[in-house]
Design a protein around this motif. Structure first.
Motif: not given
Length: 569
Positions: A63-75
């Motif tokens: 999930f984070q590989q595909d979406t990590g440019t638009f869904y950000e995280q706390l850290f």
């Protein structure tokens, strides 16, 4: 005419490559300041696999590989501490951020407090979701977005068992404060939701519109998802109201630098290697050792980083099925495989005999094979005679047969498995090999319907998760179906231990124990390489800024357009 153009381009690339090798090419010097614009074409670590989901509640590891440019995280990773910046960290581990290399992304600050045990997170103010016609109007990120995202994950029927058991409740006392109330300490508290595989913050408007549909995706990150063609490409376009900046040469610059990123999906190895060599890919993140020399010969201008794979290769043996409920059978199969020969002949020396389930980079947690007990060491020594003896003792003097499933999208596994089968056949054990497309292959494991043998590559993740996810009872990523109540208790004790040096010892002892009991046929871990063209700047081969998340790395890269043109591309 086309042939002449390609010929000139090839000569230009060769000439620049020679100059770079000599260390005297002015084009190779990093610009004084970043350049904006252009498109980056990237072949990510798992470019053979299309996105598995756009919704974190599906609990898909990619999930984070595909979406990590638009869904950000706390850290996220503090990339200022990357080796290319003079720092100590490579940022290539699949899901391990050293404690001194974590920065707040959506979190401005955070603090763990006692009585009651809790973590209080202060969110950045002024972080905006962009306008998404038909889905949501532009608005500020607030604490309730974090609470809603956590609660959706926690209620998902696909949730990894025990993942959030340490959390009692998540609250938003005000619009920019989030409080994680904890039942007990957990050594992975920041990873589990702060920068983990599934913890991208998804706004309620996207959920209402349908989070599984890529057309509805919308986050606070540096890019917006603007196009997706299944099995071909993910296209991401610059978010004009992105909040973050990058400090270079003492000066801050607004992110991102490029106008567009295209993540290519290419299943065929020859095709993606050609795409890199001809400049259709600017970066290729996961290259098998067998392709490196040819690429260096035909594209000498490429820049390279080599590292030991952050995943283990093995054949899981279901201990809930016969004959693999017998430790003698499992140990016999390990001794029947000539692992030293695989390192030398199959990998041509480009692999380590023992590097899983603990990665050598995990300082303090990793114990070299030569320091482990003899019972562990002998599983990596080729001994077909003892293998036959153990099989006879277990009631299989003439061997047996069993089915092994393998991912058809993994060239390395497709090549390696027949070699392993040939070794086992020498002791009378025959494999029935079943190749499967990745979706069906993964589903077989997650639904626990997979065969008695299951060949896979499993990411190490981090020192504690590597042991927990693979060998604690009823875990999703437990293909051997290992279930030992005493082992489960030891794992829980390790998570409760706040002293890292004590925790390291607990994990070392558990690793020894599981290696000796051989729920897998342990196989060597290969080296892999990343290559990129020199016009890609502000990059040093970093792969992840969190759990399988390259987004913050890619957002900081820029293209030297003049160099690219000079090289004929």
């Amino acid at each position: 005419m086309k042939t002449t153009s390609r010929f000139k381009r090839g000569l230009s690339a060769l000439a620049v490559g020679a100059a770079l090798a000599a260390g005297s090419a002015p084009a190779a010097a990093q610009p004084a300041k970043p350049q904006y614009g252009g498109t980056l074409n990237i072949g990510m670590v798992y470019l053979t696999l299309a996105p598995l989901t756009w919704d974190p509640t599906d609990w898909a590891w990619k999930f984070q590989q595909d979406t990590g440019t638009f869904y950000e995280q706390l850290f996220a990773a503090d990339l200022s501490k990357a080796q290319r910046n003079g720092g100590p960290h490579a940022f290539r581990a699949d899901a391990w951020l050293p404690s001194d290399a974590i920065r707040g992304e959506l979190a401005q600050s955070w603090e763990m407090k006692e009585n009651p045990l809790r973590v209080e997170v202060k969110l950045r103010k002024g972080v905006m979701f962009p306008d998404k016609p038909g889905v949501m109007k532009s608005r500020e990120l607030v604490a309730q977005d974090v609470v809603d995202t956590f609660e959706r994950l926690d209620k998902s029927p696909k949730k990894v068992p025990t993942y959030f058991d340490h959390i009692e409740k998540v609250e938003a006392p005000d619009s920019h404060t989030v409080v994680f109330r904890m039942k007990e300490f957990n050594a992975e508290w920041d990873y589990r939701f702060g920068w983990g595989y599934f913890s991208g913050i998804v706004p309620r408007e996207v959920v209402a519109a349908g989070a599984k549909d890529w057309k509805n995706a919308n986050g606070t990150g540096p890019f917006m998802l603007t196009d997706y063609v299944q099995g071909n490409a993910v296209t991401l376009t610059k978010n004009p109201i992105y909040w973050d900046k990058e400090k270079i040469g003492g000066q801050e610059h607004k992110l991102p630098f490029v106008d567009k990123i295209v993540y290519r999906t290419i299943k065929d190895e020859a095709t993606y290697l050609t795409a890199l060599r001809t400049g259709k890919l600017d970066v290729l993140e996961g290259i098998r050792w067998s392709a490196v020399e040819e690429l260096k010969k035909n594209a000498p201008a490429l820049k390279w980083v080599r590292s030991l794979d952050n995943g283990g290769t093995f054949i899981a043996l279901r201990v809930d099925t016969k004959p693999f409920d017998d430790i003698r059978v499992r140990r016999a199969l390990n001794m029947a495989v000539n692992k030293q020969e695989i390192v030398k002949a199959y990998y041509n020396g480009n692999a380590e005999l023992f590097a899983y389930p603990m990665h050598p980079d995990y300082k303090g947690y990793f114990e070299p094979l030569d320091k482990m007990p003899k019972a562990a060491q002998e599983l990596f020594e080729y001994n077909p005679e003892k293998a036959k003896q153990l099989l006879a003792e277990a009631g299989f003097p003439k061997g047996f047969s069993f089915k092994v499933q393998v991912n058809a999208n993994s060239p390395d596994h497709m090549d390696l498995l027949p070699l392993v089968a040939a070794y086992l056949e020498r002791v009378g054990v025959k494999m029935e090999i079943q190749t499967m497309e990745y979706g069906a292959f993964l589903s077989a494991m997650t639904t626990k319907t997979h065969a008695a043998g299951y060949m896979m590559r499993n990411g190490h993740t981090n020192p504690t998760t590597s042991v927990r996810k693979s060998f604690v009872s009823k875990q999703t990523w437990n293909p051997s179906m290992w279930a030992d109540p005493e082992f489960d208790k030891r794992m829980h004790a390790a998570y409760l231990e706040r002293d890292e040096s004590k925790r390291q010892l607990l994990i070392k002892l558990m690793t020894r124990d599981i290696v000796e009991k051989a729920p897998y046929i342990w196989l060597p871990t290969p080296y892999v390489s990343t290559a990129w063209w020199p016009w890609v700047q502000n990059y040093g081969g970093e792969l992840r800024a969190g759990a399988e998340r390259p987004g913050p790395i890619h957002a900081r890269m820029w293209i030297d357009q003049a160099m690219k043109k000079k090289m004929g591309f």
